[in-house]
Motif scaffolding. Sequence first.
Motif, mmCIF file in Angstrom:
data_model
loop_
_atom_site.group_PDB
_atom_site.id
_atom_site.type_symbol
_atom_site.label_atom_id
_atom_site.label_comp_id
_atom_site.label_asym_id
_atom_site.label_seq_id
_atom_site.Cartn_x
_atom_site.Cartn_y
_atom_site.Cartn_z
ATOM 1 N N GLY A 142 0.882 -1.280 -0.101
ATOM 2 C CA GLY A 142 0.033 0.020 -0.139
ATOM 3 C C GLY A 142 0.851 1.255 -0.007
ATOM 4 O O GLY A 142 2.080 1.112 -0.493
ATOM 5 N N PRO A 143 0.282 2.390 0.280
ATOM 6 C CA PRO A 143 1.077 3.671 0.645
ATOM 7 C C PRO A 143 2.323 3.355 1.260
ATOM 8 O O PRO A 143 2.395 2.485 2.368
ATOM 9 N N ASN A 144 3.433 4.380 1.255
ATOM 10 C CA ASN A 144 4.436 3.986 2.123
ATOM 11 C C ASN A 144 5.457 5.380 2.043
ATOM 12 O O ASN A 144 5.063 6.286 1.072
ATOM 13 N N ALA A 145 6.200 5.888 3.159
ATOM 14 C CA ALA A 145 6.854 7.152 3.069
ATOM 15 C C ALA A 145 7.762 6.948 4.036
ATOM 16 O O ALA A 145 7.774 6.391 5.355
ATOM 17 N N TYR A 146 8.828 7.681 3.733
ATOM 18 C CA TYR A 146 9.830 8.217 5.122
ATOM 19 C C TYR A 146 9.436 9.095 5.871
ATOM 20 O O TYR A 146 8.543 10.175 5.650
ATOM 21 N N ILE A 147 9.645 9.030 7.185
ATOM 22 C CA ILE A 147 9.135 9.653 8.193
ATOM 23 C C ILE A 147 10.351 10.205 8.846
ATOM 24 O O ILE A 147 11.189 9.766 9.401
ATOM 25 N N PRO B 205 14.783 8.727 12.452
ATOM 26 C CA PRO B 205 13.754 8.530 11.102
ATOM 27 C C PRO B 205 13.306 7.094 11.215
ATOM 28 O O PRO B 205 13.815 5.939 11.878
ATOM 29 N N THR B 206 12.246 6.926 10.599
ATOM 30 C CA THR B 206 11.582 5.592 10.437
ATOM 31 C C THR B 206 10.920 5.452 8.802
ATOM 32 O O THR B 206 10.975 6.371 8.260
ATOM 33 N N TRP B 207 10.279 4.440 8.540
ATOM 34 C CA TRP B 207 9.616 4.127 7.129
ATOM 35 C C TRP B 207 8.146 3.753 7.677
ATOM 36 O O TRP B 207 8.178 2.953 8.341
ATOM 37 N N HIS B 208 7.209 4.353 7.451
ATOM 38 C CA HIS B 208 5.612 3.911 7.277
ATOM 39 C C HIS B 208 5.178 3.377 6.132
ATOM 40 O O HIS B 208 5.406 3.583 4.905
ATOM 41 N N TYR B 209 4.316 2.090 6.362
ATOM 42 C CA TYR B 209 3.894 1.530 5.314
ATOM 43 C C TYR B 209 2.684 0.623 5.305
ATOM 44 O O TYR B 209 2.451 0.313 6.748
ATOM 45 N N VAL C 166 2.585 13.785 12.092
ATOM 46 C CA VAL C 166 3.162 12.729 10.814
ATOM 47 C C VAL C 166 1.977 13.393 9.825
ATOM 48 O O VAL C 166 2.623 13.281 8.770
ATOM 49 N N ARG C 167 0.706 13.015 10.112
ATOM 50 C CA ARG C 167 -0.291 13.482 9.023
ATOM 51 C C ARG C 167 0.127 14.643 8.307
ATOM 52 O O ARG C 167 0.064 14.704 7.100
ATOM 53 N N ASP C 168 0.033 15.591 9.128
ATOM 54 C CA ASP C 168 0.173 17.117 8.492
ATOM 55 C C ASP C 168 1.616 17.132 7.961
ATOM 56 O O ASP C 168 1.666 17.868 6.430
ATOM 57 N N GLY C 169 2.744 16.295 8.420
ATOM 58 C CA GLY C 169 3.774 16.454 7.535
ATOM 59 C C GLY C 169 3.872 15.728 6.169
ATOM 60 O O GLY C 169 4.197 16.201 5.311
ATOM 61 N N LEU C 170 3.180 14.761 6.165
ATOM 62 C CA LEU C 170 2.888 14.029 4.828
ATOM 63 C C LEU C 170 2.184 14.733 3.846
ATOM 64 O O LEU C 170 2.471 14.890 2.827
ATOM 65 N N MET C 171 1.149 15.115 4.324
ATOM 66 C CA MET C 171 0.243 16.021 3.605
ATOM 67 C C MET C 171 1.045 17.196 2.965
ATOM 68 O O MET C 171 1.027 17.694 1.580
ATOM 69 N N TRP D 96 -3.702 7.003 7.144
ATOM 70 C CA TRP D 96 -3.324 5.532 7.000
ATOM 71 C C TRP D 96 -2.041 5.501 7.694
ATOM 72 O O TRP D 96 -1.590 4.899 8.593
ATOM 73 N N LEU D 97 -0.953 6.056 6.896
ATOM 74 C CA LEU D 97 0.490 6.329 7.468
ATOM 75 C C LEU D 97 0.588 7.039 8.739
ATOM 76 O O LEU D 97 1.793 6.775 9.351
ATOM 77 N N SER D 98 -0.334 7.522 9.346
ATOM 78 C CA SER D 98 -0.099 8.399 10.702
ATOM 79 C C SER D 98 -0.785 7.370 11.860
ATOM 80 O O SER D 98 -0.890 7.827 13.129
ATOM 81 N N GLY D 99 -1.416 6.341 11.566
ATOM 82 C CA GLY D 99 -2.168 5.386 12.466
ATOM 83 C C GLY D 99 -3.557 5.391 12.248
ATOM 84 O O GLY D 99 -4.234 4.447 12.952
ATOM 85 N N ALA D 100 -4.355 5.892 11.237
ATOM 86 C CA ALA D 100 -5.893 5.677 10.877
ATOM 87 C C ALA D 100 -6.148 4.423 10.500
ATOM 88 O O ALA D 100 -5.222 3.661 9.957
ATOM 89 N N ILE D 101 -7.210 3.763 10.975
ATOM 90 C CA ILE D 101 -7.540 2.518 10.779
ATOM 91 C C ILE D 101 -7.623 2.489 9.033
ATOM 92 O O ILE D 101 -8.509 3.300 8.320
#
Length: 209
Positions: free
Chosen positions: A79-84, A100-104, A186-191, A202-207
Amino acid sequence: MYLPRHFRLDEPEAQRSLMRRYPFATLVTVTGEGRPEANPLPLLLHAEEGAKGVLRGHIARANPLCRQSPAHAMALFHGPNAYITPSWYPARGEHGKVVPTWHYLALEAHGRLRLIDDAHWLRAHVAALTTRFEHDRAAPWSIDDAPADYIDGMCRAIVGIELTIERLVGKQKAAQHKDSATQRSVRDGLMAEGMAQQSAGWLSGAIFE
C-alpha cells in the motif's frame, strides 16, 4: 514478515480493501531447486470465491514459471509508504530522542497456485482486468474495440494465474503506538509534502479501510 502486535492489520475487510486498492503485487514462488523467484503483476481479488477469496492474473507463456507449476505461492501487496522524518515529532523539541523511520502498509496472501491454459478463461480474465482499470475513464477502452483475432492471438501468448487464498498476513506500520499529537504531526507533515489526506491518515495511524 516481522509483525509486532501493534502493527497487525487483521480486519478482513481492511485486508481485502488493500488488495483492491493496490492490485499490483509480487508473486513469490520457489522452484524445484529451492530458488525463490518473484514476478510483479496485477492481481484481481474475487472475494466471493473460496473461504478467503481468489486472486487472478496472468503471466507471459515464455515465463519459466509456466514450466515449474509450483503448488503454493505468496502474493505480496504494497500500500502507501513514506519516509518519516524525526523533524515531525513533537518530542524532537522536548528531549531530542527521536530517529527516522519508514511507514507502510503491506499484505501477504498465501495459498494454492494454479496455472490456467484455457482460451475462454483467459479472454474473460483479460476483459475483467481491462474493465477494472478502464471503467472510470471518460472514454473507457474495451477489448471489443480491438479485432477479435488480435485479442485471441494476444491471449495465446499468456497463461492464467489463480491463487486460492489460505492465509493473510497484514501489516500497517504507522504511528498507532504513539500519542495523538505525534500522529497529527506525522499526518500534517506527509500532507505538506504532497501525500493525499487519506493515505497520510493511514500512515499516521488511522484505521485502513
